[in-house]
Design a protein around this motif. Structure first.
Motif, PDB file in Angstrom:
ATOM      1  N   TYR A  49      15.334 126.263  16.670  1.00  0.00           N
ATOM      2  CA  TYR A  49      16.031 125.175  16.125  1.00  0.00           C
ATOM      3  C   TYR A  49      17.479 125.547  16.768  1.00  0.00           C
ATOM      4  CZ  TYR A  49      18.325 121.828  12.523  1.00  0.00           C
ATOM      5  OH  TYR A  49      19.142 121.050  12.101  1.00  0.00           O
ATOM      6  N   THR A  50      18.023 124.330  17.117  1.00  0.00           N
ATOM      7  CA  THR A  50      19.548 124.678  17.746  1.00  0.00           C
ATOM      8  C   THR A  50      20.252 123.158  17.299  1.00  0.00           C
ATOM      9  OG1 THR A  50      18.973 125.889  19.554  1.00  0.00           O
ATOM     10  CG2 THR A  50      20.969 124.845  19.602  1.00  0.00           C
ATOM     11  N   GLU A  51      21.524 123.365  16.529  1.00  0.00           N
ATOM     12  CA  GLU A  51      22.317 122.207  16.298  1.00  0.00           C
ATOM     13  C   GLU A  51      23.553 122.654  16.422  1.00  0.00           C
ATOM     14  OE1 GLU A  51      22.988 118.834  12.875  1.00  0.00           O
ATOM     15  OE2 GLU A  51      21.943 120.658  12.271  1.00  0.00           O
ATOM     16  N   ILE A  52      24.421 121.936  17.280  1.00  0.00           N
ATOM     17  CA  ILE A  52      25.788 122.046  17.676  1.00  0.00           C
ATOM     18  C   ILE A  52      26.707 120.901  17.271  1.00  0.00           C
ATOM     19  CG2 ILE A  52      27.225 123.060  19.336  1.00  0.00           C
ATOM     20  CD1 ILE A  52      25.177 124.037  20.954  1.00  0.00           C
ATOM     21  N   LYS A  53      27.597 121.074  16.360  1.00  0.00           N
ATOM     22  CA  LYS A  53      28.493 119.850  16.048  1.00  0.00           C
ATOM     23  C   LYS A  53      29.862 120.151  16.213  1.00  0.00           C
ATOM     24  CE  LYS A  53      26.840 119.526  11.794  1.00  0.00           C
ATOM     25  NZ  LYS A  53      26.665 118.767  10.606  1.00  0.00           N
ATOM     26  N   LEU A  54      30.491 119.154  16.590  1.00  0.00           N
ATOM     27  CA  LEU A  54      32.023 119.194  16.334  1.00  0.00           C
ATOM     28  C   LEU A  54      32.610 117.982  15.730  1.00  0.00           C
ATOM     29  CD1 LEU A  54      34.910 120.165  17.335  1.00  0.00           C
ATOM     30  CD2 LEU A  54      34.553 118.754  19.432  1.00  0.00           C
ATOM     31  N   ALA A  55      33.465 118.109  14.633  1.00  0.00           N
ATOM     32  CA  ALA A  55      33.790 117.227  13.720  1.00  0.00           C
ATOM     33  C   ALA A  55      34.914 117.697  13.251  1.00  0.00           C
ATOM     34  CB  ALA A  55      32.673 116.489  12.818  1.00  0.00           C
ATOM     35  N   ASN A  56      36.032 116.468  13.192  1.00  0.00           N
ATOM     36  CA  ASN A  56      37.548 116.967  12.708  1.00  0.00           C
ATOM     37  C   ASN A  56      38.024 118.427  13.035  1.00  0.00           C
ATOM     38  OD1 ASN A  56      37.316 114.641  10.976  1.00  0.00           O
ATOM     39  ND2 ASN A  56      35.910 115.575   9.480  1.00  0.00           N
ATOM     40  N   GLY A  57      37.513 118.526  14.193  1.00  0.00           N
ATOM     41  CA  GLY A  57      38.270 119.820  14.856  1.00  0.00           C
ATOM     42  C   GLY A  57      37.541 121.310  14.545  1.00  0.00           C
ATOM     43  N   ILE A  58      36.166 120.937  13.805  1.00  0.00           N
ATOM     44  CA  ILE A  58      35.556 122.156  13.326  1.00  0.00           C
ATOM     45  C   ILE A  58      34.108 122.292  14.072  1.00  0.00           C
ATOM     46  CG2 ILE A  58      34.557 123.345  11.368  1.00  0.00           C
ATOM     47  CD1 ILE A  58      37.086 123.067  11.071  1.00  0.00           C
ATOM     48  N   PHE A  59      34.159 123.254  14.610  1.00  0.00           N
ATOM     49  CA  PHE A  59      32.825 123.511  15.531  1.00  0.00           C
ATOM     50  C   PHE A  59      31.890 124.404  14.829  1.00  0.00           C
ATOM     51  CE2 PHE A  59      30.437 125.411  18.897  1.00  0.00           C
ATOM     52  CZ  PHE A  59      30.150 124.344  19.952  1.00  0.00           C
ATOM     53  N   SER A  60      30.701 123.756  14.681  1.00  0.00           N
ATOM     54  CA  SER A  60      29.457 124.398  14.122  1.00  0.00           C
ATOM     55  C   SER A  60      28.358 124.617  14.677  1.00  0.00           C
ATOM     56  CB  SER A  60      29.149 123.725  12.701  1.00  0.00           C
ATOM     57  OG  SER A  60      30.477 123.406  11.748  1.00  0.00           O
ATOM     58  N   TYR A  61      27.749 125.739  14.835  1.00  0.00           N
ATOM     59  CA  TYR A  61      26.473 126.266  15.310  1.00  0.00           C
ATOM     60  C   TYR A  61      25.332 126.603  14.458  1.00  0.00           C
ATOM     61  CZ  TYR A  61      23.519 128.808  18.482  1.00  0.00           C
ATOM     62  OH  TYR A  61      22.597 129.235  19.028  1.00  0.00           O
ATOM     63  N   THR A  62      24.217 126.053  14.315  1.00  0.00           N
ATOM     64  CA  THR A  62      23.221 126.233  13.195  1.00  0.00           C
ATOM     65  C   THR A  62      21.862 126.492  14.297  1.00  0.00           C
ATOM     66  OG1 THR A  62      24.129 124.731  11.848  1.00  0.00           O
ATOM     67  CG2 THR A  62      21.908 125.358  11.265  1.00  0.00           C
ATOM     68  N   TYR A  63      21.491 127.809  14.057  1.00  0.00           N
ATOM     69  CA  TYR A  63      20.205 128.151  14.912  1.00  0.00           C
ATOM     70  C   TYR A  63      19.317 128.932  13.903  1.00  0.00           C
ATOM     71  CZ  TYR A  63      22.603 132.401  14.713  1.00  0.00           C
ATOM     72  OH  TYR A  63      23.165 133.649  14.347  1.00  0.00           O
ATOM     73  N   PHE A  64      18.023 129.028  14.583  1.00  0.00           N
ATOM     74  CA  PHE A  64      17.139 129.757  14.046  1.00  0.00           C
ATOM     75  C   PHE A  64      16.708 131.050  14.920  1.00  0.00           C
ATOM     76  CE2 PHE A  64      12.574 131.018  14.310  1.00  0.00           C
ATOM     77  CZ  PHE A  64      11.869 131.590  13.021  1.00  0.00           C
ATOM     78  N   GLU A  65      16.651 132.303  14.330  1.00  0.00           N
ATOM     79  CA  GLU A  65      16.499 133.546  15.072  1.00  0.00           C
ATOM     80  C   GLU A  65      15.037 134.097  14.520  1.00  0.00           C
ATOM     81  OE1 GLU A  65      19.049 137.493  16.365  1.00  0.00           O
ATOM     82  OE2 GLU A  65      19.729 136.119  14.882  1.00  0.00           O
ATOM     83  N   ASP A  66      14.331 134.239  15.396  1.00  0.00           N
ATOM     84  CA  ASP A  66      12.807 134.973  14.715  1.00  0.00           C
ATOM     85  C   ASP A  66      12.999 136.336  15.007  1.00  0.00           C
ATOM     86  OD1 ASP A  66      10.278 135.278  13.900  1.00  0.00           O
ATOM     87  OD2 ASP A  66       9.441 134.782  15.854  1.00  0.00           O
ATOM     88  N   THR A  67      13.635 136.951  13.604  1.00  0.00           N
ATOM     89  CA  THR A  67      13.771 138.323  13.711  1.00  0.00           C
ATOM     90  C   THR A  67      12.669 139.305  13.217  1.00  0.00           C
ATOM     91  OG1 THR A  67      14.624 138.310  11.285  1.00  0.00           O
ATOM     92  CG2 THR A  67      16.162 137.984  13.391  1.00  0.00           C
ATOM     93  N   THR A  68      11.687 138.471  12.761  1.00  0.00           N
ATOM     94  CA  THR A  68      10.291 139.252  12.221  1.00  0.00           C
ATOM     95  C   THR A  68       9.182 139.008  13.081  1.00  0.00           C
ATOM     96  OG1 THR A  68       9.823 137.206  10.987  1.00  0.00           O
ATOM     97  CG2 THR A  68      11.125 138.894   9.885  1.00  0.00           C
ATOM     98  N   GLY A  69       9.331 138.277  14.145  1.00  0.00           N
ATOM     99  CA  GLY A  69       8.249 137.980  15.360  1.00  0.00           C
ATOM    100  C   GLY A  69       7.098 137.061  14.745  1.00  0.00           C
ATOM    101  N   ARG A  70       7.222 136.339  13.517  1.00  0.00           N
ATOM    102  CA  ARG A  70       6.389 135.564  12.928  1.00  0.00           C
ATOM    103  C   ARG A  70       5.913 134.323  13.809  1.00  0.00           C
ATOM    104  NH1 ARG A  70       9.490 133.101   7.657  1.00  0.00           N
ATOM    105  NH2 ARG A  70      11.005 131.682   8.906  1.00  0.00           N
TER     106      ARG A  70
END
Length: 249
Positions: A124-145
C-alpha cells in the motif's frame, strides 16, 4: 636720727606686701568662665516637624547650607491608550497567516495538490500533497505474513498502515510546481492507460493533479504485458516517491 634695729625687717615686709598687691590684690581670685560657643542657626528645612521625628531625639547639625528643592509630583500610572487617529484595520492582528513573498511570486493564484495511490495484496502506497503538507502512507510487512499470502484480498489491515507528514519548504513546493507544469500531464488526452481487457486482472495506480485551477485524474493498469506508462505519469510518480523516501522515518 637713727632708726631702731627692727626697722630693716619691717621695711622688707612692707615691700613684699606691696609687690603682692601689684600682681593681684585688687582682683578677686576667681576661675575665669569657659568660652561661650557661638550659636548655630539651624536652617528652617532641618528643624524638627511635629510627627516626623521624636522631639527628644538629637539631630546632628551640619554647617552646610541647605538647598531648597521642589518636591517631585507623585508618579502616576496611566493606561496605554490607543491614539484616536490610529485605525485598527492598519494593525497586525495576532494569528494572521503571512504568506512569504517567494511563494506569492512563484505560485501566483495557484493551488497545487497531488495524490499518487498504488495498492495490492501485499503493498500500500499513498503520497499526497495538499496545502503545503506532504504525507506518505505505506504498509511495511515487518512480520513476514504476506510472503505466503495466496488470497486475492489484502494481507494488511488499515491499522497496519503508517503515515509520515511534514510541511514542505517553499523551495520544494516551487520545484514540484515546476515539475508538474513541465511534465506535460495536463496535455494528456486520455485518462486510462495500460490496455487491460475486460475481466483481466491488474494493479491500479492512480494519479490526481490539481494546479492553477485545472484538474487531471489518471489511471494506469499494471500487469504483465501492459502498455508503457505515459512519460508525464512516470515523471510525477518518480518525483513523489523521491520526496517520500527523503522524509524522516
Amino acid at each position: 636720727m637713727k632708726l631702731p634695729s627692727a626697722t630693716p625687717f619691717v621695711y622688707y615686709l612692707i615691700s613684699g606686701l606691696a609687690l603682692l598687691c601689684l600682681h593681684g590684690c585688687d582682683k578677686p581670685n576667681e576661675t575665669p568662665p569657659p568660652p561661650q560657643a557661638e550659636p548655630v542657626i539651624i536652617p528652617q528645612a532641618d528643624r524638627l516637624k511635629p510627627g516626623s521625628a521624636s522631639m527628644d531625639t538629637a539631630i546632628p547639625v551640619t554647617t552646610t547650607t541647605a538647598v531648597e528643592t521642589q518636591p517631585s509630583p507623585p508618579a502616576t500610572t496611566e493606561p496605554d491608550v490607543m491614539p484616536s487617529t490610529t485605525k485598527w484595520d492598519t494593525l497586525d492582528k495576532p494569528n494572521t497567516l503571512k504568506i512569504p513573498n517567494l511563494t506569492q511570486q512563484s505560485l501566483p493564484g495557484s493551488n497545487l495538490s497531488l495524490r499518487f495511490l498504488a495498492t495490492g495484496e501485499s503493498f500500500y502506497t499513498e503520497i499526497k500533497l495538499a496545502n503545503g503538507i506532504f504525507s506518505y502512507t505505506y504498509f511495511e510487512d515487518t512480520t513476514g505474513r504476506c510472503k505466503q499470502w495466496i488470497k486475492s484480498s489484502p494481507c494488511w489491515e488499515k491499522s497496519d498502515l503508517k503515515t509520515i507528514s511534514m510541511a514542505l519548504p517553499n523551495a520544494d513546493l516551487d520545484n514540484l510546481h515546476a515539475v508538474v507544469k513541465n511534465s506535460g500531464v495536463l496535455a494528456l488526452k486520455r485518462e486510462t492507460f495500460g490496455g487491460a481487457k475486460t475481466g483481466q486482472r491488474y494493479y491500479t495506480q492512480r494519479l490526481e493533479v490539481s494546479i492553477d485551477g485545472k484538474q487531471k485524474q489518471l489511471v494506469y493498469q499494471s500487469f504483465p504485458g501492459a502498455s508503457k506508462k505515459p512519460e508525464a505519469f512516470a515523471i510525477l510518480e518518480t518525483a513523489l516517491l523521491e520526496y517520500a523516501r527523503d522524509l524522516p522515518h
